[in-house]
Write an enzyme that holds these catalytic residues in place. Sequence first.
Site, PDB file in Angstrom:
ATOM      1  N   GLY A  54       0.702  -1.159  -0.015  1.00  0.00           N
ATOM      2  CA  GLY A  54      -0.072   0.023  -0.157  1.00  0.00           C
ATOM      3  C   GLY A  54       1.005   1.268  -0.009  1.00  0.00           C
ATOM      4  O   GLY A  54       2.061   1.139  -0.564  1.00  0.00           O
ATOM      5  N   CYS A  55       0.433   2.200   0.516  1.00  0.00           N
ATOM      6  CA  CYS A  55       0.994   3.413   0.568  1.00  0.00           C
ATOM      7  C   CYS A  55       2.391   3.221   1.387  1.00  0.00           C
ATOM      8  O   CYS A  55       2.399   2.776   2.638  1.00  0.00           O
ATOM      9  CB  CYS A  55       0.174   4.747   1.107  1.00  0.00           C
ATOM     10  SG  CYS A  55       1.159   6.194   1.594  1.00  0.00           S
ATOM     11  N   PHE A  56       3.428   3.952   0.829  1.00  0.00           N
ATOM     12  CA  PHE A  56       4.963   3.757   1.421  1.00  0.00           C
ATOM     13  C   PHE A  56       4.816   4.297   2.811  1.00  0.00           C
ATOM     14  O   PHE A  56       5.470   4.013   3.843  1.00  0.00           O
ATOM     15  CB  PHE A  56       6.101   3.871   0.561  1.00  0.00           C
ATOM     16  CG  PHE A  56       6.025   5.174  -0.238  1.00  0.00           C
ATOM     17  CD1 PHE A  56       5.329   6.396   0.107  1.00  0.00           C
ATOM     18  CD2 PHE A  56       6.537   5.137  -1.388  1.00  0.00           C
ATOM     19  CE1 PHE A  56       5.524   7.351  -0.694  1.00  0.00           C
ATOM     20  CE2 PHE A  56       6.775   6.320  -2.354  1.00  0.00           C
ATOM     21  CZ  PHE A  56       6.113   7.517  -1.894  1.00  0.00           C
TER      22      PHE A  56
END
Length: 177
Positions: free
Chosen positions: A9-11
């Site tokens: 997902g979003c880092f």
Amino acid sequence: MERATFGGGCFWCIEAAFEELEGVESVTSGYAGGHTEDPGYREVCSGQTGHAEVVQVEYDPDEIAYEDLLEVFFTIHDPTTKDREGPDVGSQYRSAIYAHSDEQLETAEAFAAELENEGLYDGIVTEIEPLDTFYEAEEYHQNYFEKNPNDAYCRMHAAPKVEKVRKKFAEKAAADD
């Protein structure tokens, strides 16, 4: 020191979670798994570069094992949802492990298979392959949660992952300075 590279997902969210662990020296947000050389954030977000948002974890294997990092990774995101994590949708948010060695590759594949065999997950879609190239993300993405703890996205999505690591992996969590 060794390195491990994960996409979940979003880092911003996975970076913040891994930074909680004792033995983790640094966590760098970036991009991997694509076909465009040295992509930028906007390009990756377009879904046209083939890259995933990832973090590269530099860790001391004498303090924390690769298997421990895998356990945290599979705990802080949903490895059964293709190209999605929470509100983030697209191939750039896919679940991925990019191995730095044949040993990491074999360990990650066996770990995922064991999770399936134990019935902890049904249908793991995590991409597990050798790391080709890691591109560091722009500076404003580094330590994003630490720099922006009151950001609405961080409060809703990164903070719960950090709390989960602090609770579930308390024995592996770094002591507060």
